[in-house]
Structures are given as structure tokens and as C-alpha cells.
Scaffold this motif. Structure first.
Motif, mmCIF file in Angstrom:
data_model
loop_
_atom_site.group_PDB
_atom_site.id
_atom_site.type_symbol
_atom_site.label_atom_id
_atom_site.label_comp_id
_atom_site.label_asym_id
_atom_site.label_seq_id
_atom_site.Cartn_x
_atom_site.Cartn_y
_atom_site.Cartn_z
ATOM 1 N N ARG A 1 -45.283 25.543 16.617
ATOM 2 C CA ARG A 1 -46.425 26.275 16.053
ATOM 3 C C ARG A 1 -46.077 27.740 15.817
ATOM 4 O O ARG A 1 -46.460 28.329 14.786
ATOM 5 C CB ARG A 1 -47.636 26.163 16.979
ATOM 6 C CG ARG A 1 -48.226 24.761 17.044
ATOM 7 C CD ARG A 1 -49.621 24.776 17.646
ATOM 8 N NE ARG A 1 -49.655 25.304 19.001
ATOM 9 C CZ ARG A 1 -49.495 24.576 20.102
ATOM 10 N NH1 ARG A 1 -49.250 23.276 20.012
ATOM 11 N NH2 ARG A 1 -49.581 25.136 21.303
ATOM 12 N N GLU A 2 -45.351 28.344 16.743
ATOM 13 C CA GLU A 2 -44.967 29.755 16.581
ATOM 14 C C GLU A 2 -44.092 29.937 15.347
ATOM 15 O O GLU A 2 -44.291 30.864 14.559
ATOM 16 C CB GLU A 2 -44.238 30.247 17.832
ATOM 17 C CG GLU A 2 -45.129 30.410 19.054
ATOM 18 C CD GLU A 2 -44.328 30.695 20.303
ATOM 19 O OE1 GLU A 2 -43.083 30.832 20.192
ATOM 20 O OE2 GLU A 2 -44.926 30.787 21.391
ATOM 21 N N ARG A 3 -43.111 29.059 15.202
ATOM 22 C CA ARG A 3 -42.202 29.189 14.050
ATOM 23 C C ARG A 3 -42.944 28.916 12.736
ATOM 24 O O ARG A 3 -42.699 29.558 11.730
ATOM 25 C CB ARG A 3 -41.023 28.223 14.196
ATOM 26 C CG ARG A 3 -40.084 28.586 15.331
ATOM 27 C CD ARG A 3 -39.385 29.922 15.042
ATOM 28 N NE ARG A 3 -38.532 30.323 16.146
ATOM 29 C CZ ARG A 3 -38.923 31.094 17.157
ATOM 30 N NH1 ARG A 3 -40.181 31.548 17.188
ATOM 31 N NH2 ARG A 3 -38.091 31.422 18.115
ATOM 32 N N ARG A 4 -43.864 27.958 12.774
ATOM 33 C CA ARG A 4 -44.617 27.648 11.553
ATOM 34 C C ARG A 4 -45.509 28.825 11.168
ATOM 35 O O ARG A 4 -45.662 29.129 9.959
ATOM 36 C CB ARG A 4 -45.448 26.387 11.751
ATOM 37 C CG ARG A 4 -46.172 25.906 10.498
ATOM 38 C CD ARG A 4 -45.222 25.676 9.346
ATOM 39 N NE ARG A 4 -45.813 24.924 8.259
ATOM 40 C CZ ARG A 4 -45.347 24.906 7.017
ATOM 41 N NH1 ARG A 4 -44.255 25.619 6.706
ATOM 42 N NH2 ARG A 4 -45.926 24.182 6.080
ATOM 43 N N ALA B 1 -39.796 21.348 8.393
ATOM 44 C CA ALA B 1 -39.472 20.463 9.512
ATOM 45 C C ALA B 1 -37.967 20.254 9.617
ATOM 46 O O ALA B 1 -37.399 20.249 10.727
ATOM 47 C CB ALA B 1 -40.191 19.128 9.340
ATOM 48 N N GLU B 2 -37.301 20.109 8.483
ATOM 49 C CA GLU B 2 -35.858 19.902 8.502
ATOM 50 C C GLU B 2 -35.124 21.104 9.088
ATOM 51 O O GLU B 2 -34.103 20.936 9.763
ATOM 52 C CB GLU B 2 -35.351 19.588 7.095
ATOM 53 C CG GLU B 2 -35.747 18.206 6.610
ATOM 54 C CD GLU B 2 -35.160 17.871 5.253
ATOM 55 O OE1 GLU B 2 -34.554 18.774 4.632
ATOM 56 O OE2 GLU B 2 -35.292 16.714 4.822
ATOM 57 N N THR B 3 -35.647 22.319 8.862
ATOM 58 C CA THR B 3 -34.985 23.503 9.426
ATOM 59 C C THR B 3 -35.043 23.509 10.947
ATOM 60 O O THR B 3 -34.195 24.122 11.603
ATOM 61 C CB THR B 3 -35.602 24.808 8.896
ATOM 62 O OG1 THR B 3 -36.948 24.949 9.397
ATOM 63 C CG2 THR B 3 -35.612 24.841 7.381
ATOM 64 N N LEU B 4 -36.033 22.825 11.533
ATOM 65 C CA LEU B 4 -36.158 22.742 12.992
ATOM 66 C C LEU B 4 -35.506 21.483 13.557
ATOM 67 O O LEU B 4 -35.512 21.276 14.780
ATOM 68 C CB LEU B 4 -37.635 22.770 13.405
ATOM 69 C CG LEU B 4 -38.424 24.047 13.119
ATOM 70 C CD1 LEU B 4 -39.828 23.934 13.698
ATOM 71 C CD2 LEU B 4 -37.716 25.275 13.686
ATOM 72 N N GLY B 5 -34.983 20.635 12.673
ATOM 73 C CA GLY B 5 -34.375 19.400 13.131
ATOM 74 C C GLY B 5 -35.375 18.376 13.609
ATOM 75 O O GLY B 5 -35.074 17.553 14.491
ATOM 76 N N ALA C 1 -47.946 16.744 14.356
ATOM 77 C CA ALA C 1 -48.423 16.394 15.693
ATOM 78 C C ALA C 1 -48.412 17.598 16.633
ATOM 79 O O ALA C 1 -49.231 17.673 17.565
ATOM 80 C CB ALA C 1 -47.573 15.270 16.270
ATOM 81 N N ALA C 2 -47.512 18.549 16.405
ATOM 82 C CA ALA C 2 -47.458 19.751 17.241
ATOM 83 C C ALA C 2 -48.725 20.584 17.115
ATOM 84 O O ALA C 2 -48.990 21.443 17.964
ATOM 85 C CB ALA C 2 -46.232 20.587 16.880
ATOM 86 N N HIS C 3 -49.513 20.350 16.066
ATOM 87 C CA HIS C 3 -50.725 21.128 15.826
ATOM 88 C C HIS C 3 -51.999 20.375 16.223
ATOM 89 O O HIS C 3 -53.102 20.829 15.906
ATOM 90 C CB HIS C 3 -50.801 21.534 14.347
ATOM 91 C CG HIS C 3 -49.766 22.538 13.954
ATOM 92 N ND1 HIS C 3 -48.451 22.207 13.709
ATOM 93 C CD2 HIS C 3 -49.848 23.887 13.770
ATOM 94 C CE1 HIS C 3 -47.772 23.291 13.376
ATOM 95 N NE2 HIS C 3 -48.592 24.320 13.410
ATOM 96 N N VAL C 4 -51.854 19.233 16.908
ATOM 97 C CA VAL C 4 -53.047 18.534 17.392
ATOM 98 C C VAL C 4 -53.810 19.460 18.333
ATOM 99 O O VAL C 4 -53.240 20.072 19.235
ATOM 100 C CB VAL C 4 -52.658 17.223 18.097
ATOM 101 C CG1 VAL C 4 -53.849 16.652 18.867
ATOM 102 C CG2 VAL C 4 -52.156 16.201 17.087
ATOM 103 N N THR D 1 -40.542 22.352 21.653
ATOM 104 C CA THR D 1 -41.882 22.119 22.189
ATOM 105 C C THR D 1 -42.931 22.335 21.099
ATOM 106 O O THR D 1 -42.689 23.047 20.118
ATOM 107 C CB THR D 1 -42.175 23.067 23.344
ATOM 108 O OG1 THR D 1 -42.210 24.415 22.835
ATOM 109 C CG2 THR D 1 -41.119 22.950 24.439
ATOM 110 N N PRO D 2 -44.126 21.766 21.265
ATOM 111 C CA PRO D 2 -45.194 22.027 20.295
ATOM 112 C C PRO D 2 -45.489 23.514 20.146
ATOM 113 O O PRO D 2 -45.742 23.977 19.022
ATOM 114 C CB PRO D 2 -46.386 21.271 20.888
ATOM 115 C CG PRO D 2 -45.776 20.159 21.659
ATOM 116 C CD PRO D 2 -44.517 20.730 22.242
ATOM 117 N N GLU D 3 -45.460 24.256 21.249
ATOM 118 C CA GLU D 3 -45.720 25.698 21.174
ATOM 119 C C GLU D 3 -44.677 26.398 20.307
ATOM 120 O O GLU D 3 -45.022 27.243 19.468
ATOM 121 C CB GLU D 3 -45.733 26.301 22.583
ATOM 122 C CG GLU D 3 -46.872 25.839 23.468
ATOM 123 C CD GLU D 3 -46.631 24.459 24.050
ATOM 124 O OE1 GLU D 3 -47.599 23.877 24.590
ATOM 125 O OE2 GLU D 3 -45.480 23.945 23.966
#
Length: 346
Positions: free
Chosen positions: A16-19, A31-35, A43-46, A11-13
Motif C-alpha cells: 500500500r505504501e509503494r502504491r 504489480a510486476e515491479t514488486l514481483g 488484496a493488499a488493499h482489503v 507485506t500488505p502495508e
């Protein structure tokens, strides 16, 4: 490449938490680590410092010009090309467009400019602003990073003018890399047409007509048109050009954009598998361990031979091309340099 399946997507949430827990990792690597793709990460940070914008080059580039001095970044999976300058002049077009500045020099293929974002993120050194464009597969096509001297008011005006509702991020898997396509039965026809070339832009049409591609044609044509070099020849060419102050043109691109450096290179800094050019207004980051095949290619033109050193990865993708910088400069020094580069062992 990240799986773009809709099943079990984070999910976007969650993204964002992992980032937030890992802000120092490069976006593509994280991004590759999250697949996921890099476009999905952005886009998850829009709504959290990210605004979707219209990526159409004919609308975007006249406004980018007003930003003043910025850093232009174009990459593929093996090489990153970063050039500081101003985006002018811009020549638009639906099928192809160009920026022909003395520092920022680009060839643009608008059909691949699909998803655009304006990004403003807080850092300990103040706000970091950028424009980032992605293709239909979620891969970065081009990025514009503002510098301290860039025009922030022009950035805000650009975002206001181009902001749009977030479209559905429906990504498609990237097409497989086309392997070398060669037809030895056409060798004589290839060599005869090659010898009659008068412009480097005729090359792609020629090999397409003969049902080959770039790498396949090199393998078929052989010397004096194409000589296979040792993989380390790219690094040697860059080192020699820097040491002997030989100006070069370095082309790095992807499906949507080709970015070109024209001029000298000065400071080479190898670091692990990376070959880095670290000059004040030009940086190059090249994965030497990705270079599987290198060719020295001689294409005749009306103004003399255009000789390039070209690196390919193991799948046959073009990583970069290096030519002589011919503007007001004879190509003799570069041409002599290429003759000294090591060939492959028989």
C-alpha cells in the motif's frame, strides 16, 4: 509473470505504501515491479477501499446488470478489450455462461473466476468504482468499471449482497503455454474433416480428436484452409476495416473469459508498440510487437465461409481473432480485404 512463492513476499502495508507513491502506473505493470500478481496488489488493499466478493458468475452477473451503462474489460498479456454497455441478457451455467448484449458480448468459463473484489478508490475526480475478478494464478480474468452515469446504489447493493470474508489468497503458478502441436501424418485426415465442417464450434473438437491444437493445425492444413500472413497483417486489417467502414468482430480472451466487439471501428491511434482503437464505446489496445505469427483461416459453415485473421505471440498464445460482422451484413467486403493481406515470404 510474477513469482507466487510465499518466501519474502512484501507485506500488505509495504504494498500500500509503494502504491500510494505511484498511483498512475497501470496496476498490472506496478504489480510486476514488486514481483507480485495483480490479485495480490488488490488484496493488499482489503479494508482500504477494497471488499472481497463472491465471484461466481451466476450470482454476480444478475447484479452487474443493474449497474446500467459500464465499461467491460477483458485482457490477456498482449491485448486489452474495453467495451461500454449493459450486461444483458445473461445466460448462466456451471461450465460456461454468456452475456449476449448488442454491445457487451462475452463467453464466460466460471471455473477460472476464483477471486473477486469490489473496489472504491478516491481520485481527484471523485470516487472510482470497479469490480475485478482474478483466476487461481492471480491474473485478471475480467473487470467492470463504473462510469459517471452508472447506478451507484446498485453497486452498493451488489457489494452488500456478495461481500464475504477474505479467503486465503493461495495462488498457483500459471501453466506453461502449450506450443504449437502438429501431426503432419494426420494432414490428409485434418483437411478432409475440415472440409466437412458446418459450424466454427466444431473446429476445436476436430483438432483435439486429431491430437493437435489450433496453431499446430493451421501449420499442417495449409491453403486453402489456412494461409500464413506477415505479422503486420493484423494492423493492416484493422486500418483497412476502419478506412472502408467494414464492420468486424474482434475476439480477445484469456482462460476465464472471451470478450467480443461486433460492429465498425473508426479511429486507429498507433502509439509506440501499441495499436489502439479509440472509439467512443469501444477501445482496443494491442501490442503489435508481441505478434509473432498471423494466420488467415477459412472455416466452412452452413451459411458460408467464416474467414478470420488471428494473431499469436512467440510462445504460441492466441492474442486476438478478427472476423466479419455477419449480423445483417454480407461478409463479402471483409473476405475481399483478407485476400489483399500480405503473406509471409517463402
Amino acid at each position: 509473470m510474477a513469482d507466487t512463492s510465499v518466501l519474502q513476499r512484501p507485506t500488505p502495508e509495504f504494498i500500500r505504501e509503494r502504491r500510494a507513491e505511484n498511483q498512475k502506473a497501470r496496476a498490472r505493470d506496478f504489480a510486476e515491479t514488486l514481483g507480485i500478481t495483480e490479485a495480490e496488489l488488490v488484496a493488499a488493499h482489503v479494508g482500504h477501499g477494497v471488499t472481497p466478493i463472491d465471484p461466481t458468475p451466476d450470482r454476480l452477473f444478475p447484479l452487474i446488470r443493474d449497474l446500467g451503462d459500464v465499461m467491460a474489460l477483458t485482457r490477456n498479456r498482449s491485448c486489452v478489450h474495453e467495451r461500454v454497455g449493459t450486461y444483458e441478457p445473461f445466460h448462466g451455467g456451471a461450465q460456461a455462461a454468456m452475456v449476449l448484449g448488442t454491445e457487451i458480448d462475452m463467453r464466460i468459463f466460471p471455473s477460472h473466476w476464483v477471486h473477486g473484489f469490489a473496489i472504491e478508490e478516491a481520485t481527484e475526480n471523485g470516487p472510482k468504482r470497479s469490480l475485478q475478478i482474478f483466476d487461481a494464478h492471480g491474473d485478471a480474468v475480467h473487470k467492470v468499471h463504473l462510469r459517471p452515469e452508472s447506478n451507484v446504489q446498485a453497486f452498493d447493493a451488489l457489494v452488500t449482497a456478495l461481500a464475504r470474508e477474505m479467503p486465503a489468497l493461495e495462488l498457483t503458478p500459471p501453466p506453461p503455454v502449450a506450443p504449437a502441436k502438429a501431426d503432419p501424418a494426420q494432414a490428409e485426415a485434418l483437411r478432409a474433416e475440415w472440409e466437412r465442417m458446418t459450424d466454427t464450434h466444431q473446429f476445436q473438437r476436430m483438432v483435439h480428436r486429431l491430437k493437435m491444437n489450433r496453431l499446430g493445425a493451421y501449420r499442417v492444413a495449409g491453403e486453402p484452409f489456412a494461409r500464413q500472413l506477415a505479422p503486420e497483417a493484423v494492423q493492416i486489417a484493422l486500418q483497412s476495416a476502419a478506412a472502408d467502414a467494414i464492420p468486424v468482430m474482434i475476439f480477445v480472451g484469456n482462460m476465464g473469459c472471451i470478450q467480443i466487439h461486433g460492429g465498425p471501428i473508426e479511429r486507429l491511434v498507433p502509439m509506440g508498440p501499441w495499436i489502439n482503437v479509440m472509439d467512443p464505446r469501444f477501445n482496443l489496445h494491442l501490442r503489435a510487437d508481441h505478434i509473432a505469427e498471423v494466420w488467415c483461416v477459412n472455416k466452412p459453415t452452413r451459411t458460408g465461409a467464416a474467414i478470420s485473421v488471428e494473431g499469436f505471440d512467440a510462445e504460441g498464445s492466441l492474442i486476438l481473432q478478427i472476423f466479419a460482422y455477419r449480423k445483417d451484413t454480407p461478409a463479402d467486403a471483409w473476405n475481399a480485404l483478407t485476400l489483399s493481406l500480405p503473406g509471409v515470404q517463402a
